[in-house]
Design a protein around this motif. Structure first.
Motif, PDB file in Angstrom:
ATOM      1  N   SER A 185     -21.041  -5.498   6.416  1.00 57.94           N
ATOM      2  CA  SER A 185     -20.593  -6.545   7.327  1.00 57.94           C
ATOM      3  C   SER A 185     -21.615  -7.676   7.389  1.00 57.94           C
ATOM      4  O   SER A 185     -21.266  -8.858   7.296  1.00 57.94           O
ATOM      5  N   ALA A 186     -22.909  -7.324   7.508  1.00 57.37           N
ATOM      6  CA  ALA A 186     -23.967  -8.331   7.644  1.00 57.37           C
ATOM      7  C   ALA A 186     -24.204  -9.094   6.353  1.00 57.37           C
ATOM      8  O   ALA A 186     -24.389 -10.313   6.359  1.00 57.37           O
ATOM      9  N   ARG A 187     -24.185  -8.393   5.212  1.00 57.40           N
ATOM     10  CA  ARG A 187     -24.525  -9.022   3.937  1.00 57.40           C
ATOM     11  C   ARG A 187     -23.331  -9.650   3.228  1.00 57.40           C
ATOM     12  O   ARG A 187     -23.463 -10.668   2.559  1.00 57.40           O
ATOM     13  N   PHE A 188     -22.178  -8.997   3.350  1.00 53.97           N
ATOM     14  CA  PHE A 188     -21.017  -9.445   2.567  1.00 53.97           C
ATOM     15  C   PHE A 188     -19.824  -9.857   3.417  1.00 53.97           C
ATOM     16  O   PHE A 188     -18.791 -10.251   2.878  1.00 53.97           O
ATOM     17  N   SER A 189     -19.939  -9.717   4.740  1.00 58.82           N
ATOM     18  CA  SER A 189     -18.832 -10.058   5.670  1.00 58.82           C
ATOM     19  C   SER A 189     -17.544  -9.323   5.315  1.00 58.82           C
ATOM     20  O   SER A 189     -16.454  -9.904   5.331  1.00 58.82           O
ATOM     21  N   LEU A 190     -17.667  -8.047   4.982  1.00 56.57           N
ATOM     22  CA  LEU A 190     -16.517  -7.231   4.588  1.00 56.57           C
ATOM     23  C   LEU A 190     -16.230  -6.168   5.637  1.00 56.57           C
ATOM     24  O   LEU A 190     -17.142  -5.643   6.283  1.00 56.57           O
ATOM     25  N   PRO A 191     -14.947  -5.792   5.810  1.00 57.04           N
ATOM     26  CA  PRO A 191     -14.589  -4.698   6.714  1.00 57.04           C
ATOM     27  C   PRO A 191     -14.815  -3.342   6.041  1.00 57.04           C
ATOM     28  O   PRO A 191     -15.033  -3.260   4.831  1.00 57.04           O
ATOM     29  N   ASP A 192     -14.728  -2.276   6.827  1.00 57.48           N
ATOM     30  CA  ASP A 192     -14.898  -0.927   6.268  1.00 57.48           C
ATOM     31  C   ASP A 192     -13.809  -0.580   5.264  1.00 57.48           C
ATOM     32  O   ASP A 192     -14.081   0.045   4.234  1.00 57.48           O
ATOM     33  N   PHE A 193     -12.570  -0.944   5.586  1.00 56.06           N
ATOM     34  CA  PHE A 193     -11.455  -0.571   4.719  1.00 56.06           C
ATOM     35  C   PHE A 193     -11.184  -1.677   3.716  1.00 56.06           C
ATOM     36  O   PHE A 193     -11.123  -2.858   4.090  1.00 56.06           O
ATOM     37  N   PRO A 194     -11.021  -1.336   2.437  1.00 56.27           N
ATOM     38  CA  PRO A 194     -11.028   0.030   1.878  1.00 56.27           C
ATOM     39  C   PRO A 194     -12.352   0.426   1.235  1.00 56.27           C
ATOM     40  O   PRO A 194     -12.508   1.561   0.796  1.00 56.27           O
ATOM     41  N   LEU A 195     -13.292  -0.523   1.149  1.00 52.60           N
ATOM     42  CA  LEU A 195     -14.458  -0.329   0.299  1.00 52.60           C
ATOM     43  C   LEU A 195     -15.340   0.838   0.733  1.00 52.60           C
ATOM     44  O   LEU A 195     -15.825   1.600  -0.116  1.00 52.60           O
ATOM     45  N   MET A 196     -15.558   1.006   2.042  1.00 59.19           N
ATOM     46  CA  MET A 196     -16.399   2.101   2.498  1.00 59.19           C
ATOM     47  C   MET A 196     -15.804   3.449   2.111  1.00 59.19           C
ATOM     48  O   MET A 196     -16.526   4.382   1.750  1.00 59.19           O
ATOM     49  N   TYR A 197     -14.486   3.545   2.175  1.00 53.83           N
ATOM     50  CA  TYR A 197     -13.807   4.800   1.844  1.00 53.83           C
ATOM     51  C   TYR A 197     -13.914   5.107   0.358  1.00 53.83           C
ATOM     52  O   TYR A 197     -14.256   6.236  -0.033  1.00 53.83           O
ATOM     53  N   THR A 198     -13.635   4.111  -0.475  1.00 53.99           N
ATOM     54  CA  THR A 198     -13.680   4.344  -1.928  1.00 53.99           C
ATOM     55  C   THR A 198     -15.109   4.577  -2.404  1.00 53.99           C
ATOM     56  O   THR A 198     -15.349   5.419  -3.274  1.00 53.99           O
ATOM     57  N   ALA A 199     -16.072   3.851  -1.834  1.00 52.89           N
ATOM     58  CA  ALA A 199     -17.462   4.058  -2.224  1.00 52.89           C
ATOM     59  C   ALA A 199     -17.943   5.448  -1.819  1.00 52.89           C
ATOM     60  O   ALA A 199     -18.672   6.110  -2.569  1.00 52.89           O
ATOM     61  N   SER A 200     -17.529   5.909  -0.636  1.00 46.74           N
ATOM     62  CA  SER A 200     -17.910   7.251  -0.191  1.00 46.74           C
ATOM     63  C   SER A 200     -17.311   8.312  -1.111  1.00 46.74           C
ATOM     64  O   SER A 200     -17.980   9.288  -1.474  1.00 46.74           O
ATOM     65  N   TRP A 201     -16.051   8.123  -1.509  1.00 48.25           N
ATOM     66  CA  TRP A 201     -15.428   9.067  -2.454  1.00 48.25           C
ATOM     67  C   TRP A 201     -16.189   9.086  -3.784  1.00 48.25           C
ATOM     68  O   TRP A 201     -16.382  10.139  -4.387  1.00 48.25           O
ATOM     69  N   LEU A 202     -16.621   7.913  -4.221  1.00 46.39           N
ATOM     70  CA  LEU A 202     -17.351   7.819  -5.484  1.00 46.39           C
ATOM     71  C   LEU A 202     -18.690   8.545  -5.398  1.00 46.39           C
ATOM     72  O   LEU A 202     -19.067   9.285  -6.320  1.00 46.39           O
ATOM     73  N   VAL A 203     -19.408   8.352  -4.289  1.00 50.79           N
ATOM     74  CA  VAL A 203     -20.691   9.044  -4.094  1.00 50.79           C
ATOM     75  C   VAL A 203     -20.477  10.557  -4.039  1.00 50.79           C
ATOM     76  O   VAL A 203     -21.267  11.332  -4.601  1.00 50.79           O
ATOM     77  N   LYS A 204     -19.398  10.981  -3.407  1.00 52.45           N
ATOM     78  CA  LYS A 204     -19.082  12.410  -3.349  1.00 52.45           C
ATOM     79  C   LYS A 204     -18.852  12.969  -4.741  1.00 52.45           C
ATOM     80  O   LYS A 204     -19.345  14.051  -5.084  1.00 52.45           O
ATOM     81  N   ALA A 205     -18.106  12.219  -5.560  1.00 56.14           N
ATOM     82  CA  ALA A 205     -17.808  12.677  -6.917  1.00 56.14           C
ATOM     83  C   ALA A 205     -19.052  12.687  -7.806  1.00 56.14           C
ATOM     84  O   ALA A 205     -19.243  13.604  -8.613  1.00 56.14           O
ATOM     85  N   LYS A 206     -19.915  11.685  -7.662  1.00 53.70           N
ATOM     86  CA  LYS A 206     -21.076  11.554  -8.550  1.00 53.70           C
ATOM     87  C   LYS A 206     -22.283  12.357  -8.079  1.00 53.70           C
ATOM     88  O   LYS A 206     -23.010  12.927  -8.892  1.00 53.70           O
TER      89      LYS A 206
END
Length: 317
Positions: free
Chosen positions: A215-236
């Motif tokens: 939010s501070a650096r990119f002015s982006l909301p949680d959805f969907p990026l936080m969810y997909t990034a968390s899934w990616l970290v879980k997989a990797k």
């Protein structure tokens, strides 16, 4: 025909959206955990310039060969891990494990090590966390899997400091991501000789911290990026943003903890310390450092920081 074109357009748009989100998720994970600038050299000039009190203490240690380092292989990862340590001849079992922050290294905790060693005659152990300093590793673990490495260092402390588990009395003290690591350790089953914890400006969860940052650096909301990034970290890497929760861990901690936070912290926002403090069962204490930005409480209030830390920890060591 019109319907077919509509479906094709919708499908192409969705595929493009999916491709963008996937690429953005890979970018976020790489940006936050892999490509972040990490201080791996051994240059002490920055620390000695900011904290001039450290140099004469270090000189006295080096004159007698008391500042040493070691490497071990972590059982959880099979990776080589590094730590600095000082064995105090007057420790009488008092020992501090000091955990550095995000992108930093063990030497950044030397000003805090000086407090424990000089004012409490304690042994000090300063690990380089996974993928930091001289420790191996590909991606930062944000304190979650790091808790297992710190637990292993804790298990090695009696042998490293030439004492028995019965005579050892140990505190874990972390700053920033090291504070999150400390809180994650506190929620696990720790040896009886672990007596208390100090956390300085740690976050409630990796989800909350990354949400604040995108939010501070990119002015982006949680959805969907936080969810997909968390899934990616879980997989990797085998963990997700929500499970990496110091908040959930401190709620399980029955041992004493001192919470420290600057009231001008925007990197790990000050508000985070209050739910952490509330979640932690007694005994506990809280100090809000007036005007301090992230991880600056010691730099801003050297004497008071030392007094509060020593006053709290001495009750249990």
């Amino acid at each position: 025909m019109k319907h077919k074109k509509l479906f094709v357009t919708i499908g192409a748009t969705f595929a493009l959206f999916l491709a963008i989100i996937t690429a953005a998720s890979f970018y976020l994970v790489d940006y936050a955990l892999v490509s972040v600038q990490r201080d791996r050299d051994s240059d002490m000039s920055k620390i000695e310039k900011r904290f001039p009190e450290v140099k004469p203490w270090l000189d006295s240690l080096q004159a007698v060969g008391a500042l040493r380092d070691t490497f071990v292989v972590m059982p959880q990862t099979g990776k080589r891990a590094h730590a600095l340590y000082v064995r105090s001849p007057r420790a009488e079992g008092r020992t501090a494990v000091l955990v550095h922050g995000y992108g930093d290294k063990a030497t950044s905790m030397l000003p805090i090590a000086r407090i424990y060693n000089r004012q409490m005659n304690a042994n000090v152990l300063l690990p380089d966390l996974y993928a930091h300093g001289q420790s191996d590793g590909e991606a930062i673990q944000m304190g979650w899997k790091d808790r297992l490495d710190v637990l292993h260092w804790i298990s090695l402390a009696p042998e490293m400091f030439g004492t028995t588990a019965d005579s050892l009395r140990l505190v874990v003290h972390g700053i920033s991501m090291g504070a999150a690591t400390t809180m994650c350790v506190s929620g696990e089953q720790t040896p009886r000789y672990v007596k208390c914890f100090v956390e300085d400006c740690g976050y409630t969860s990796v989800w909350d911290e990354f949400s604040n940052e995108i939010s501070a650096r990119f002015s982006l909301p949680d959805f969907p990026l936080m969810y997909t990034a968390s899934w990616l970290v879980k997989a990797k890497y085998g963990w997700g943003f929500n499970e990496a929760s110091p908040l959930k861990q401190v709620a399980k901690c029955q041992k004493p903890m001192l919470f420290i936070h600057g009231d001008n912290d925007t990197f790990v926002p000050t508000w985070m310390v209050y739910p952490l403090y509330e979640a932690k069962p007694q005994p506990k204490a809280l100090w809000i450092a007036h005007g301090s930005k992230h991880a600056d409480a010691y730099a801003d209030y050297k004497e008071e920081y030392a007094r509060r830390v020593v006053g709290f920890v001495e009750k249990y060591l």
